[in-house]
Design a protein around this motif. Structure first.
Motif, PDB file in Angstrom:
ATOM      1  N   ILE A 181      -2.745 -34.273 -17.970  1.00 43.65           N
ATOM      2  CA  ILE A 181      -1.309 -34.328 -17.683  1.00 43.65           C
ATOM      3  C   ILE A 181      -0.786 -32.906 -17.567  1.00 43.65           C
ATOM      4  O   ILE A 181      -0.882 -32.112 -18.502  1.00 43.65           O
ATOM      5  N   LEU A 182      -0.248 -32.602 -16.393  1.00 41.00           N
ATOM      6  CA  LEU A 182       0.249 -31.265 -16.076  1.00 41.00           C
ATOM      7  C   LEU A 182       1.758 -31.313 -15.896  1.00 41.00           C
ATOM      8  O   LEU A 182       2.339 -32.368 -15.664  1.00 41.00           O
ATOM      9  N   GLY A 183       2.365 -30.132 -15.965  1.00 43.17           N
ATOM     10  CA  GLY A 183       3.795 -30.062 -15.698  1.00 43.17           C
ATOM     11  C   GLY A 183       4.439 -28.920 -16.450  1.00 43.17           C
ATOM     12  O   GLY A 183       3.863 -28.370 -17.397  1.00 43.17           O
ATOM     13  N   PRO A 184       5.654 -28.541 -16.052  1.00 46.74           N
ATOM     14  CA  PRO A 184       6.352 -27.446 -16.721  1.00 46.74           C
ATOM     15  C   PRO A 184       6.794 -27.841 -18.124  1.00 46.74           C
ATOM     16  O   PRO A 184       6.816 -29.018 -18.487  1.00 46.74           O
ATOM     17  N   SER A 185       7.170 -26.851 -18.910  1.00 46.06           N
ATOM     18  CA  SER A 185       7.731 -27.112 -20.236  1.00 46.06           C
ATOM     19  C   SER A 185       8.970 -27.984 -20.103  1.00 46.06           C
ATOM     20  O   SER A 185       9.784 -27.796 -19.205  1.00 46.06           O
ATOM     21  N   GLY A 186       9.086 -28.959 -21.014  1.00 46.32           N
ATOM     22  CA  GLY A 186      10.248 -29.838 -20.985  1.00 46.32           C
ATOM     23  C   GLY A 186      10.120 -31.017 -20.049  1.00 46.32           C
ATOM     24  O   GLY A 186      11.071 -31.788 -19.892  1.00 46.32           O
ATOM     25  N   SER A 187       8.935 -31.208 -19.454  1.00 46.69           N
ATOM     26  CA  SER A 187       8.772 -32.306 -18.490  1.00 46.69           C
ATOM     27  C   SER A 187       8.474 -33.642 -19.164  1.00 46.69           C
ATOM     28  O   SER A 187       8.491 -34.681 -18.500  1.00 46.69           O
ATOM     29  N   ARG A 211      -9.537 -29.292 -13.366  1.00 47.02           N
ATOM     30  CA  ARG A 211     -10.230 -29.519 -12.095  1.00 47.02           C
ATOM     31  C   ARG A 211     -11.673 -29.986 -12.319  1.00 47.02           C
ATOM     32  O   ARG A 211     -12.178 -30.863 -11.619  1.00 47.02           O
ATOM     33  N   ASP A 212     -12.340 -29.411 -13.333  1.00 45.40           N
ATOM     34  CA  ASP A 212     -13.762 -29.691 -13.546  1.00 45.40           C
ATOM     35  C   ASP A 212     -14.024 -31.003 -14.268  1.00 45.40           C
ATOM     36  O   ASP A 212     -15.031 -31.664 -14.017  1.00 45.40           O
ATOM     37  N   VAL A 213     -13.120 -31.378 -15.180  1.00 47.07           N
ATOM     38  CA  VAL A 213     -13.436 -32.448 -16.128  1.00 47.07           C
ATOM     39  C   VAL A 213     -12.648 -33.728 -15.873  1.00 47.07           C
ATOM     40  O   VAL A 213     -13.135 -34.832 -16.116  1.00 47.07           O
ATOM     41  N   ALA A 214     -11.420 -33.601 -15.369  1.00 46.15           N
ATOM     42  CA  ALA A 214     -10.561 -34.779 -15.243  1.00 46.15           C
ATOM     43  C   ALA A 214     -11.087 -35.761 -14.205  1.00 46.15           C
ATOM     44  O   ALA A 214     -11.642 -35.367 -13.177  1.00 46.15           O
ATOM     45  N   THR A 215     -10.916 -37.049 -14.494  1.00 51.24           N
ATOM     46  CA  THR A 215     -11.113 -38.067 -13.468  1.00 51.24           C
ATOM     47  C   THR A 215      -9.806 -38.302 -12.714  1.00 51.24           C
ATOM     48  O   THR A 215      -9.822 -38.774 -11.585  1.00 51.24           O
ATOM     49  N   ARG A 216      -8.683 -37.939 -13.366  1.00 48.46           N
ATOM     50  CA  ARG A 216      -7.376 -38.107 -12.725  1.00 48.46           C
ATOM     51  C   ARG A 216      -6.434 -37.026 -13.240  1.00 48.46           C
ATOM     52  O   ARG A 216      -6.456 -36.686 -14.423  1.00 48.46           O
ATOM     53  N   ALA A 217      -5.637 -36.483 -12.352  1.00 49.34           N
ATOM     54  CA  ALA A 217      -4.616 -35.500 -12.715  1.00 49.34           C
ATOM     55  C   ALA A 217      -3.240 -36.118 -12.487  1.00 49.34           C
ATOM     56  O   ALA A 217      -2.998 -36.752 -11.458  1.00 49.34           O
ATOM     57  N   VAL A 218      -2.366 -35.944 -13.475  1.00 46.78           N
ATOM     58  CA  VAL A 218      -1.008 -36.474 -13.417  1.00 46.78           C
ATOM     59  C   VAL A 218      -0.043 -35.311 -13.549  1.00 46.78           C
ATOM     60  O   VAL A 218      -0.143 -34.519 -14.502  1.00 46.78           O
ATOM     61  N   PHE A 219       0.870 -35.183 -12.596  1.00 44.46           N
ATOM     62  CA  PHE A 219       1.883 -34.130 -12.659  1.00 44.46           C
ATOM     63  C   PHE A 219       3.226 -34.745 -13.026  1.00 44.46           C
ATOM     64  O   PHE A 219       3.710 -35.658 -12.355  1.00 44.46           O
ATOM     65  N   MET A 220       3.807 -34.251 -14.124  1.00 43.52           N
ATOM     66  CA  MET A 220       5.106 -34.736 -14.594  1.00 43.52           C
ATOM     67  C   MET A 220       6.165 -33.667 -14.426  1.00 43.52           C
ATOM     68  O   MET A 220       5.907 -32.473 -14.556  1.00 43.52           O
ATOM     69  N   ASP A 221       7.368 -34.122 -14.146  1.00 43.06           N
ATOM     70  CA  ASP A 221       8.520 -33.225 -14.115  1.00 43.06           C
ATOM     71  C   ASP A 221       9.768 -34.062 -14.346  1.00 43.06           C
ATOM     72  O   ASP A 221       9.886 -35.181 -13.821  1.00 43.06           O
ATOM     73  N   GLY A 222      10.663 -33.553 -15.172  1.00 43.24           N
ATOM     74  CA  GLY A 222      11.927 -34.244 -15.401  1.00 43.24           C
ATOM     75  C   GLY A 222      11.788 -35.616 -16.027  1.00 43.24           C
ATOM     76  O   GLY A 222      12.621 -36.502 -15.811  1.00 43.24           O
ATOM     77  N   GLY A 223      10.724 -35.818 -16.809  1.00 43.66           N
ATOM     78  CA  GLY A 223      10.566 -37.078 -17.521  1.00 43.66           C
ATOM     79  C   GLY A 223       9.966 -38.205 -16.726  1.00 43.66           C
ATOM     80  O   GLY A 223       9.953 -39.351 -17.186  1.00 43.66           O
ATOM     81  N   VAL A 224       9.433 -37.907 -15.540  1.00 52.59           N
ATOM     82  CA  VAL A 224       8.795 -38.938 -14.717  1.00 52.59           C
ATOM     83  C   VAL A 224       7.481 -38.389 -14.165  1.00 52.59           C
ATOM     84  O   VAL A 224       7.262 -37.171 -14.125  1.00 52.59           O
ATOM     85  N   ILE A 225       6.599 -39.298 -13.738  1.00 52.15           N
ATOM     86  CA  ILE A 225       5.385 -38.892 -13.039  1.00 52.15           C
ATOM     87  C   ILE A 225       5.745 -38.664 -11.580  1.00 52.15           C
ATOM     88  O   ILE A 225       6.194 -39.574 -10.884  1.00 52.15           O
ATOM     89  N   VAL A 226       5.565 -37.438 -11.140  1.00 44.01           N
ATOM     90  CA  VAL A 226       5.915 -37.058  -9.771  1.00 44.01           C
ATOM     91  C   VAL A 226       4.764 -37.318  -8.809  1.00 44.01           C
ATOM     92  O   VAL A 226       4.962 -37.724  -7.669  1.00 44.01           O
ATOM     93  N   GLU A 227       3.541 -37.077  -9.315  1.00 45.32           N
ATOM     94  CA  GLU A 227       2.367 -37.213  -8.445  1.00 45.32           C
ATOM     95  C   GLU A 227       1.130 -37.407  -9.308  1.00 45.32           C
ATOM     96  O   GLU A 227       1.040 -36.869 -10.412  1.00 45.32           O
ATOM     97  N   GLU A 228       0.190 -38.195  -8.803  1.00 41.18           N
ATOM     98  CA  GLU A 228      -1.088 -38.347  -9.495  1.00 41.18           C
ATOM     99  C   GLU A 228      -2.180 -38.653  -8.489  1.00 41.18           C
ATOM    100  O   GLU A 228      -1.926 -39.145  -7.390  1.00 41.18           O
ATOM    101  N   GLY A 229      -3.400 -38.338  -8.883  1.00 38.16           N
ATOM    102  CA  GLY A 229      -4.543 -38.588  -8.018  1.00 38.16           C
ATOM    103  C   GLY A 229      -5.765 -37.934  -8.609  1.00 38.16           C
ATOM    104  O   GLY A 229      -5.765 -37.498  -9.760  1.00 38.16           O
ATOM    105  N   THR A 230      -6.827 -37.853  -7.821  1.00 34.75           N
ATOM    106  CA  THR A 230      -8.005 -37.124  -8.280  1.00 34.75           C
ATOM    107  C   THR A 230      -7.640 -35.641  -8.373  1.00 34.75           C
ATOM    108  O   THR A 230      -6.681 -35.180  -7.733  1.00 34.75           O
ATOM    109  N   PRO A 231      -8.385 -34.865  -9.175  1.00 31.59           N
ATOM    110  CA  PRO A 231      -8.087 -33.439  -9.243  1.00 31.59           C
ATOM    111  C   PRO A 231      -8.073 -32.764  -7.877  1.00 31.59           C
ATOM    112  O   PRO A 231      -7.214 -31.918  -7.608  1.00 31.59           O
ATOM    113  N   SER A 232      -9.008 -33.136  -7.001  1.00 28.79           N
ATOM    114  CA  SER A 232      -9.031 -32.507  -5.681  1.00 28.79           C
ATOM    115  C   SER A 232      -7.780 -32.864  -4.877  1.00 28.79           C
ATOM    116  O   SER A 232      -7.230 -32.019  -4.149  1.00 28.79           O
TER     117      SER A 232
END
Length: 244
Positions: A36-42, A204-225
Motif C-alpha cells: 500500500i503506497l501513498g502520501p502521508s495522511g492518505s 516492485r520486487d516482492v508485491a503481487t499487487r500494488a495499491v495507491f491511496m490518496d485522500g482516504g480512498v484507493i485511487v489505483e491498483e494493479g500489478t507492480p508493473s
C-alpha cells in the motif's frame, strides 16, 4: 472472491470531523503480498490499524477468514492471534532478551509451556537471522536487529496474515536491507502480507499487487508493473514522479 482471506467493504474511519477513510474496498487472497503506497495522511496506516481493530472503523465491514472483525460480538483477541502486526516502533520490553520478548506473548496468549515457547522463539529468531543474538537485550541490538526481533515475535504466534506498517522508516539506511530481506523471505514462503511502505524497490520486487491511496480512498491498483510503469491516474503519476 471465494478464496479471499481478508475482505474489506466500504471501510470508513473518522476522527471527529476528519474523514481519514472514505469507503475502501479491498479483497486479499491467501498468499498475496499487497503493498500500500501513498502520501502521508492518505489513510494507509489507519487502514492497517482498522484490520485488527487497533482503530475502530466508523463504518463498513472487515471480514477475516469469514468472520466479521468489527462485529460487536467478535472476540477481537482471538482474531488478533491470527493477524500479526509489526510497527514502525519496535515496542520491545527492554528488561527481556530477544528470546524473552519472543516468548512472552506465546506464554500469555497461546498458553504454551516454557520449553515450547523457548524452542519456537529460537526457531523464529534464527529465521530472521538472529541465531547469535537470542540472549541479547534490546539495548545491545541495532535498530534493524530490534525490528527483526519484532517480526520474529509476530511470527511466533503462527499468524495467517502479517501487517507491516512502515517498518523500515525509523531505521538508518544501512539497516533497512536486513529487514526487507526478512520480509522478502516471508513473501517467498507464502505468507499473506499487507505492507505499508515507501520502499519502492521492495514493492516492485516482492508485491503481487500494488495499491495507491490518496485522500482516504484507493485511487489505483494493479500489478507492480502496471502501477509503477504505466500508472493511469494523474495523482499516481505525480506521486511516483516525485519519489523516483
Amino acid at each position: 472472491m471465494a478464496d479471499a482471506i481478508l475482505r474489506i467493504k466500504n471501510l470508513q474511519k473518522s476522527f471527529g470531523a476528519l474523514e481519514v477513510l472514505k469507503g475502501v474496498d479491498m479483497d486479499v487472497q491467501k498468499g498475496e503480498v499487497v503493498v500500500i503506497l501513498g502520501p502521508s495522511g492518505s489513510g494507509k496506516s489507519t487502514l492497517l490499524r482498522c484490520v485488527n481493530r487497533l482503530e475502530e472503523p466508523t463504518g463498513g465491514e472487515i471480514w477475516f477468514e469469514d468472520r466479521q472483525v468489527n462485529h460487536p460480538k467478535t472476540d477481537i483477541n482471538e482474531v488478533r492471534e491470527k493477524i500479526g502486526m509489526v510497527f514502525q516502533s519496535f515496542n520491545l520490553f527492554p528488561h527481556l532478551t530477544a528470546k524473552g520478548n519472543v516468548m512472552l506473548a506465546q506464554r500469555k496468549v497461546l498458553k504454551r509451556d516454557k520449553a515450547e515457547a523457548e524452542r519456537i522463539a529460537i526457531e523464529k529468531l534464527t529465521r530472521v537471522g538472529l541465531a547469535d543474538r537470542v540472549d541479547y537485550f534490546p539495548s545491545q541490538l541495532s535498530g534493524g536487529q530490534q525490528q527483526r526481533v519484532a517480526i520474529a515475535r509476530a511470527l511466533a504466534m503462527d499468524p495467517h496474515v502479517m501487517l507491516f506498517d512502515e517498518v523500515t522508516s525509523a531505521l538508518d539506511p544501512e539497516l533497512v536491507r536486513g529487514v526487507l530481506d526478512v520480509m522478502k523471505e516471508l513473501a517467498l514462503a507464502g505468507m499473506t502480507m499487507l505492507v505499508v511502505t515507501h520502499e519502492m524497490g521492495f514493492a516492485r520486487d516482492v508485491a503481487t499487487r500494488a495499491v495507491f491511496m490518496d485522500g482516504g480512498v484507493i485511487v489505483e491498483e494493479g500489478t507492480p508493473s502496471e502501477v509503477f510503469d504505466n500508472p493511469q491516474n494523474e495523482r499516481t503519476q505525480d506521486f511516483l514522479g516525485h519519489i523516483s
